[in-house]
Design a protein around this motif. Sequence first.
Motif, PDB file in Angstrom:
ATOM      1  N   GLY A  24      10.136  -2.837 -19.219  1.00 17.10           N
ATOM      2  CA  GLY A  24      10.342  -2.973 -17.732  1.00 17.10           C
ATOM      3  C   GLY A  24       9.788  -1.498 -16.923  1.00 17.10           C
ATOM      4  N   THR A  25       9.735  -0.741 -17.762  1.00 16.83           N
ATOM      5  CA  THR A  25       9.169   0.874 -17.106  1.00 16.83           C
ATOM      6  C   THR A  25       7.782   0.471 -15.878  1.00 16.83           C
ATOM      7  OG1 THR A  25       7.830   1.327 -18.953  1.00 16.83           O
ATOM      8  CG2 THR A  25      10.191   2.137 -18.634  1.00 16.83           C
ATOM      9  N   GLY A  26       7.014  -0.525 -16.149  1.00 16.62           N
ATOM     10  CA  GLY A  26       5.804  -0.920 -15.570  1.00 16.62           C
ATOM     11  C   GLY A  26       6.434  -1.475 -14.144  1.00 16.62           C
ATOM     12  N   ILE A  27       7.581  -2.054 -14.147  1.00 18.46           N
ATOM     13  CA  ILE A  27       8.051  -2.356 -12.765  1.00 18.46           C
ATOM     14  C   ILE A  27       8.666  -1.136 -11.711  1.00 18.46           C
ATOM     15  CG2 ILE A  27       9.974  -3.628 -11.602  1.00 18.46           C
ATOM     16  CD1 ILE A  27       9.490  -5.665 -14.113  1.00 18.46           C
ATOM     17  N   ILE A  28       9.193  -0.337 -12.386  1.00 19.45           N
ATOM     18  CA  ILE A  28       9.538   1.074 -11.773  1.00 19.45           C
ATOM     19  C   ILE A  28       8.319   1.588 -11.121  1.00 19.45           C
ATOM     20  CG2 ILE A  28      11.067   3.115 -12.122  1.00 19.45           C
ATOM     21  CD1 ILE A  28      12.756   1.421 -14.032  1.00 19.45           C
ATOM     22  N   ALA A  29       7.399   1.939 -12.327  1.00 17.39           N
ATOM     23  CA  ALA A  29       6.365   2.648 -12.032  1.00 17.39           C
ATOM     24  C   ALA A  29       5.300   1.912 -10.748  1.00 17.39           C
ATOM     25  CB  ALA A  29       5.335   2.530 -13.122  1.00 17.39           C
ATOM     26  N   TYR A  30       5.568   0.754 -10.612  1.00 19.79           N
ATOM     27  CA  TYR A  30       4.839  -0.171  -9.467  1.00 19.79           C
ATOM     28  C   TYR A  30       5.537   0.095  -8.195  1.00 19.79           C
ATOM     29  CZ  TYR A  30       2.466  -3.777  -7.072  1.00 19.79           C
ATOM     30  OH  TYR A  30       1.581  -4.433  -6.172  1.00 19.79           O
ATOM     31  N   ILE A  31       6.712   0.107  -8.227  1.00 22.24           N
ATOM     32  CA  ILE A  31       7.648   0.475  -7.185  1.00 22.24           C
ATOM     33  C   ILE A  31       7.273   1.865  -6.817  1.00 22.24           C
ATOM     34  CG2 ILE A  31       9.953   0.557  -6.070  1.00 22.24           C
ATOM     35  CD1 ILE A  31      10.718  -1.457  -8.030  1.00 22.24           C
ATOM     36  N   ILE A  32       7.305   2.899  -7.526  1.00 17.93           N
ATOM     37  CA  ILE A  32       7.015   4.282  -7.184  1.00 17.93           C
ATOM     38  C   ILE A  32       5.467   4.475  -6.725  1.00 17.93           C
ATOM     39  CG2 ILE A  32       6.566   6.620  -8.314  1.00 17.93           C
ATOM     40  CD1 ILE A  32       8.985   5.990 -10.129  1.00 17.93           C
ATOM     41  N   ALA A  33       4.617   3.649  -7.471  1.00 23.90           N
ATOM     42  CA  ALA A  33       3.143   3.818  -7.042  1.00 23.90           C
ATOM     43  C   ALA A  33       3.228   3.132  -5.465  1.00 23.90           C
ATOM     44  CB  ALA A  33       2.409   3.014  -7.881  1.00 23.90           C
ATOM     45  N   SER A  34       3.944   2.022  -5.177  1.00 24.82           N
ATOM     46  CA  SER A  34       3.860   1.455  -3.693  1.00 24.82           C
ATOM     47  C   SER A  34       4.429   2.262  -2.801  1.00 24.82           C
ATOM     48  CB  SER A  34       4.583   0.244  -3.846  1.00 24.82           C
ATOM     49  OG  SER A  34       5.683   0.378  -3.923  1.00 24.82           O
ATOM     50  N   ILE A  35       5.293   3.245  -3.131  1.00 24.08           N
ATOM     51  CA  ILE A  35       5.701   4.274  -2.247  1.00 24.08           C
ATOM     52  C   ILE A  35       4.776   5.728  -2.102  1.00 24.08           C
ATOM     53  CG2 ILE A  35       7.554   6.004  -1.934  1.00 24.08           C
ATOM     54  CD1 ILE A  35       9.464   3.920  -3.141  1.00 24.08           C
ATOM     55  N   ILE A  36       4.292   6.099  -3.206  1.00 25.05           N
ATOM     56  CA  ILE A  36       3.416   7.344  -3.205  1.00 25.05           C
ATOM     57  C   ILE A  36       1.979   6.874  -2.708  1.00 25.05           C
ATOM     58  CG2 ILE A  36       2.303   8.991  -4.610  1.00 25.05           C
ATOM     59  CD1 ILE A  36       4.879   8.863  -6.291  1.00 25.05           C
ATOM     60  N   ILE A  37       1.279   5.927  -3.038  1.00 22.19           N
ATOM     61  CA  ILE A  37      -0.002   5.598  -2.620  1.00 22.19           C
ATOM     62  C   ILE A  37       0.039   5.188  -1.270  1.00 22.19           C
ATOM     63  CG2 ILE A  37      -2.005   4.229  -3.019  1.00 22.19           C
ATOM     64  CD1 ILE A  37      -1.039   3.987  -5.965  1.00 22.19           C
ATOM     65  N   MET A  65      -1.293  -8.842  -3.546  1.00 22.30           N
ATOM     66  CA  MET A  65      -0.349  -9.612  -3.908  1.00 22.30           C
ATOM     67  C   MET A  65       0.958  -9.314  -3.606  1.00 22.30           C
ATOM     68  SD  MET A  65      -1.672 -11.549  -7.417  1.00 22.30           S
ATOM     69  CE  MET A  65      -1.762 -13.313  -7.037  1.00 22.30           C
ATOM     70  N   LEU A  66       1.369  -8.225  -3.675  1.00 28.59           N
ATOM     71  CA  LEU A  66       2.822  -7.625  -3.577  1.00 28.59           C
ATOM     72  C   LEU A  66       2.721  -6.515  -2.360  1.00 28.59           C
ATOM     73  CD1 LEU A  66       4.517  -7.508  -6.663  1.00 28.59           C
ATOM     74  CD2 LEU A  66       4.895  -9.484  -4.995  1.00 28.59           C
ATOM     75  N   ALA A  67       2.284  -5.477  -3.021  1.00 27.25           N
ATOM     76  CA  ALA A  67       1.999  -4.223  -2.215  1.00 27.25           C
ATOM     77  C   ALA A  67       0.725  -3.763  -2.245  1.00 27.25           C
ATOM     78  CB  ALA A  67       3.079  -3.043  -2.578  1.00 27.25           C
ATOM     79  N   GLY A  68      -0.436  -4.205  -2.803  1.00 23.84           N
ATOM     80  CA  GLY A  68      -1.716  -3.642  -3.166  1.00 23.84           C
ATOM     81  C   GLY A  68      -2.127  -2.786  -3.825  1.00 23.84           C
ATOM     82  N   VAL A  69      -1.015  -2.243  -4.677  1.00 23.02           N
ATOM     83  CA  VAL A  69      -1.290  -1.094  -5.795  1.00 23.02           C
ATOM     84  C   VAL A  69      -2.522  -1.570  -6.576  1.00 23.02           C
ATOM     85  CG1 VAL A  69      -0.147   0.161  -7.522  1.00 23.02           C
ATOM     86  CG2 VAL A  69       1.094  -0.370  -5.694  1.00 23.02           C
ATOM     87  N   CYS A  70      -2.266  -2.545  -7.411  1.00 20.02           N
ATOM     88  CA  CYS A  70      -3.265  -2.981  -8.453  1.00 20.02           C
ATOM     89  C   CYS A  70      -4.603  -3.355  -7.821  1.00 20.02           C
ATOM     90  CB  CYS A  70      -2.915  -4.268  -9.010  1.00 20.02           C
ATOM     91  SG  CYS A  70      -1.442  -4.073  -9.977  1.00 20.02           S
TER      92      CYS A  70
END
Length: 61
Positions: free
Chosen positions: A46-59, A14-19
Amino acid sequence: MSNKRLYRSSTNYMLAGVCGGIAEYFDIDPTLVRLAWVILSCIGAGTGIIAYIIASIIIPK
C-alpha cells in the motif's frame, strides 16, 4: 538538452493525472504506467497509494 518538465496531465487523467503526466513525460502509454503503479502498490503493502497522494500534491498541474 531538452526542456521537458513533469506535470500532472490535464487531458489524460483518471484520478489526479499523476500517471498520465508521468507517461507524457517519458512518452509511453499511460495504461502501462497505471498498471505498473497498481502492481507496485500491491507488492509494497500500500505504499504506492501514499506515494500517489504525495505525487499529486508535489507535481504541479
